[in-house]
Each structure stands twice: as C-alpha cells, then as structure tokens.
Design an enzyme around this catalytic site. Structure first.
Site, PDB file in Angstrom:
ATOM      1  N   SER A 147       0.851  -1.193   0.000  1.00 27.39           N
ATOM      2  CA  SER A 147       0.000   0.000   0.000  1.00 27.39           C
ATOM      3  C   SER A 147       0.884   1.240   0.000  1.00 27.39           C
ATOM      4  CB  SER A 147      -0.854   0.018   1.269  1.00 27.39           C
ATOM      5  OG  SER A 147      -1.487   1.264   1.415  1.00 27.39           O
ATOM      6  N   TYR A 160      -1.712  -1.269  10.500  1.00 26.10           N
ATOM      7  CA  TYR A 160      -1.924  -1.720   9.114  1.00 26.10           C
ATOM      8  C   TYR A 160      -0.769  -1.221   8.243  1.00 26.10           C
ATOM      9  CZ  TYR A 160      -3.859  -1.353   4.364  1.00 26.10           C
ATOM     10  OH  TYR A 160      -4.042  -1.420   3.010  1.00 26.10           O
TER      11      TYR A 160
END
Ligand code: NAP
Length: 255
Positions: A147, A160
C-alpha cells in the site's frame, strides 16, 4: 468503458490470487485470466467465491474458486492442493489479503488485534508461500500487494501501515531467497474505491480530498492496480525482482 486487453502473456500459466472475490484481487484475477491464465480465486466466504466464479465464467474465463481464509492453515493447504489437483502447477501467486479491523492509535490497540493484523497481512503470506513453493515453476513469479501507506503509515491505521511496510522488506528478503528462478515483487496501490476503502467515498467532500492528493486528480481503479501486477508477474518484467511499483496517481510516496 472497459479497456481492450490485447496481450496474452499468461497463456498456459496457472495463477493463484488470494482475497480475490471482489475489489483489487478480483481485478487482478480477471486481468491475468483475460491474458490467458487459468486462475484460482479465493476468499473467506463460500457465497462470495461462488458469485465471483459465476461473474468470471460469464466472461468466458477459466476459473477455480476455493474458500480460503489466509490465516487458516488447513484452508491455505487446501487452496494449494486444489490448484495442483486441477492444474498440476503454479506459475503466479498474488498475495493480496489484508485486514484493518481497528481505527485506533497503535499504542491503544489490544494485543490480539495487533496479532491479527500482523498474522493476516504478513505472516499468512509467508506461510502460503511455504506451502506453494514446492509447486512453483522455474520462471514463476510472486507478487505482494502492499500500500501507499507502507511509506508513511497513517495515524489510526498505523499498525496496518506497518504491516504494509513489512511487505516491502519481505519482497526484498524473499526475492533473494527465491532467486534465481523465481521473481518476487510488490505493488503499492494508492486510493482505490473498494469496500475496504469505503471511507474514501463516504461523502463527496472526502472523495474530493483524496482525489486532490493525487497529481492525476482522481482515485485509482482495480484495473489499474491489476495492470501493474500483471506486468510484474509477466515475462515483460523478467529482469525485475525485489522491487515495488507504486500505483497511486502521483500521490507523494518516495523518491
Ligand atoms: P476489498 O474490495 O474489500 O476486497 C477484499 C477481499 O478480500 C474480498 O474478496 C474478501 O472476501 C477478501 N478477504 C478479506 N479478508 C480475507 C482473509 N482473511 N482471507 C482471505 N480473503 C479475505 O479490498 P481491496 O481494497 O480490494 O483490498 C485488497 C488489497 O489491496 C489489500 O491488501 C489492501 O490492503 C490493498 N490496498 C487497498 C487500497 C484501496 O484503496 N482499496 C489501497 C492500498 C492497498 P471475503 O469477505 O469473502 O473474505
């Protein structure tokens, strides 16, 4: 309008994509299949698997659907076994599953939640590859989906983000471990309006805020993440290993 895909870079190849019954994973599975791959799609819920299989079959795509919660050891083994039973080999593995069950600063996140995020987003990828590696071909390719948040973990999604940073390191480590016959690369998507990222499109102002962060002034699509993934998985990227491509519309990331 759907883009026409002319390339057939995965003719005769077998590709597994985890967490692929919707969103980015589904887009990747569809792209690899449209380029000729036999694809194996999976996710936690049988109903989602069945629906996704039907959608792909309706497009004339050769697909096997298997339920696989990536944190479940038996289900991971079953995913690999079913793939081998049907197709006899694995050429491409895209490790796409990730969770973010909390919206809290890391120092206030319970240990069990920290474990769950780590286990799903990082450890399960390694364990899946342990099961898959005996079946990988010379010339096989592994892709992790990281990401943009890997480069600057966002407050309230910090754990995360840290797991996504770990995937950048995992890419380097496994590229070395699996060389010279298997390439390992990574794709870091920016903002793509999926169920996972529903907060981006919660309202018009929020959507505009995220769009403005990009040089291209828009959100990305699953198809655009899939195009970069297909490139890295294909022989067009035959001299690329241990690398990450950021697909984020020019959102600030790294040099
Ligand atoms: P999504 O649209 O919400 O799709 C998630 C998929 O994962 C579904 O098919 C879901 O099906 C499956 N899934 C969820 N947990 C799973 C698990 N433990 N094991 C197996 N399958 C699981 O999400 P997405 O946005 O496409 O995200 C895909 C990947 O892209 C993730 O790694 C995410 O971190 C990354 N990413 C997304 C964005 C973005 O803006 N969307 C940005 C950067 C990175 P079931 O419910 O049936 O399990």
């Amino acid at each position: 309008m759907e883009k026409k895909i002319a390339a057939r870079r995965f003719e005769g190849k077998v590709a597994i994509v985890t967490a692929s019954t919707q969103g980015i994973g589904f887009g990747i599975a569809e792209r690899l299949a449209l380029e000729g791959a036999s694809v194996v799609i999976s996710s936690r819920k049988q109903k989602n698997v069945d629906e996704a299989v039907e959608k792909l079959k309706a497009k004339g795509i050769q697909v096997l659907g298997v339920v696989c919660h990536v944190s479940d050891a038996q289900q991971r083994k079953n995913l690999i076994n079913k793939t081998i039973e049907k197709y006899g080999k694995i050429d491409v593995i895209v490790s796409n599953a990730a969770v973010n069950p909390v919206n809290k600063p890391m120092l206030q996140t319970e240990e069990s939640i920290l474990d769950k995020i780590w286990e799903t987003n990082v450890k399960a990828s390694i364990l899946l590859l342990q099961d898959a590696s005996p079946h990988l071909q010379k010339g096989s390719s592994v892709i992790f989906i990281s990401s943009l948040g890997a480069y600057l973990p966002q407050p309230n999604m910090a754990m995360y983000g840290v797991t996504k940073t770990a995937l950048l390191g995992l890419t380097k480590a496994l590229a070395a471990e699996m060389a010279p016959h298997i390439r390992v690369n990574c794709v870091a998507p920016g903002f793509v309006p999926t169920r996972f990222a529903a907060y981006i499109t919660a309202n018009e102002a929020t959507r505009k805020f995220f769009e403005k962060m990009t040089l291209l002034n828009r959100l990305g699509t699953a198809e655009e993440i899939a195009a970069a993934t297909a490139f890295l998985a294909s022989d067009d990227a035959s001299y690329i290993t241990g690398e990450t491509i950021i697909v984020a519309g020019g959102n600030p990331s790294r040099l």
